[in-house]
Write a protein that holds these residues in place. Structure first.
Motif: not given
Length: 330
Positions: A275-287
């Motif tokens: 799950v944490y690594e999926k956070f990293q795959n979020l686009s910058p705008a979504a973070v």
């Protein structure tokens, strides 16, 4: 549908024939019971014999019957014949001292939960404490029927029972930790139903105190429930709940006494890493800005959120598992 004999826990003098019709345990018929009076006189001359006019003892007939309990799976239960009457007599039946009537009432709860859950919703506040009491019953037939009732309640009412869940949970954890196999297995199935039908965001805070219970078996069963529930949060749900909180819980279980707890913790850590690594795959705008510092390597995150020893233990688990996946795919 499975049929189990419940003979060992029931004294011979109490044994009754019981069977299930439409999910209910029926009372025995004793008309066909036959007694050898001569044999009874030999065995019971002191406790059961009464003197006759000629000084000889006359022994009262003793009903001897075999108990057979049939546990009906939820999908094989039929509807009740009279909903209003079933609701009217439900609490009285659950409060009965007659274990046969009590099992019938528990099965009625199951039937109403499956076929008329809206009709019984208002009675849940009275029903659940009585189901909890039946879970504590020393008679295995009552206990297992109450466990099956709990599973059907979870499936029917989901989050509606959260306020009454804690006493149910404690008893199911206890029953799933005992040595009587058929009760233990039924309790484990009920716990699976709980983690399947109760929202993890509501269930996890209730489970968490049991991860520190003084009984290691209860800790182990609670760890397994916790591990099953977390994946249902999903990525967004895990972020909302707090992945840092979850990783701290998993890390604390890595050193638990029983292997079941440690295995559940390892599985949970692997889930959290994914799950944490999926956070990293979020686009910058979504973070969000709050999440931005957390979008870093898994190693850095563990070192930031855990003590050095805990971080080392967590990384050992997740790195070894990751290395095993790489070797297996090569």
């Amino acid at each position: 549908m499975s049929a189990l004999r419940d003979l060992n826990t029931i004294p011979g003098s109490e044994r009754k024939n019981e069977s299930c019709s439409k999910g209910a345990v029926t009372k025995p018929l004793a008309e066909n019971a036959t007694v050898n009076h001569e044999e009874c006189q030999k065995k019971n001359s002191v406790s059961l014999g009464v003197p006759s006019t000629n000084g000889e003892e006359v022994v009262n007939a003793v009903e001897v019957a075999i108990t057979e309990v049939e546990y009906i799976d939820s999908e094989n239960l039929n509807d009740v014949e009279d909903v209003d009457m079933s609701l009217k007599t439900l609490v009285t039946g659950l409060d009965s001292k007659d274990w046969v009537l009590l099992c019938e009432a528990l099965n009625t709860v199951r039937q109403l939960s499956i076929f008329h859950k809206e009709a019984m919703l208002d009675k849940l506040g009275d029903v659940i404490p009585l189901v909890v009491r039946s879970l504590k019953n020393p008679r295995s037939a009552v206990c297992k029927t109450a466990i099956m009732t709990s599973a059907d309640i979870f499936k029917a009412y989901n989050d509606s029972i959260v306020d009454s869940l804690d006493p149910l949970l404690l008893q199911l954890l206890l029953k799933s930790s005992q040595d009587k196999r058929f009760v233990c297995e039924a309790a484990e199935r009920a716990l699976v139903a709980m983690t399947s039908w109760v929202s993890p965001s509501l269930l996890l805070p209730i489970l968490q105190p049991y991860l520190k219970h003084k009984n290691p078996r209860i800790r182990a069963k609670a760890s397994m429930c916790f591990c099953r529930s977390v994946p249902q949060l999903g990525v967004e749900g895990t972020k909302a709940y707090g992945i840092d909180k979850l990783i701290q819980v998993a890390a604390s279980q890595l050193s638990d006494q029983l292997p079941e707890s440690r295995e559940a913790a390892r599985n949970l850590l692997l889930e959290l890493q994914t799950v944490y690594e999926k956070f990293q795959n979020l686009s910058p705008a979504a973070v969000s800005e709050e999440m931005q510092p957390e979008v870093d390597s898994w190693e850095n995150f563990c070192q930031l959120k855990l003590s050095p020893l805990s971080a080392q233990a967590v990384l050992r688990v997740t790195n070894v598992s990751r290395e095993g996946l790489v070797v297996g795919s090569s």
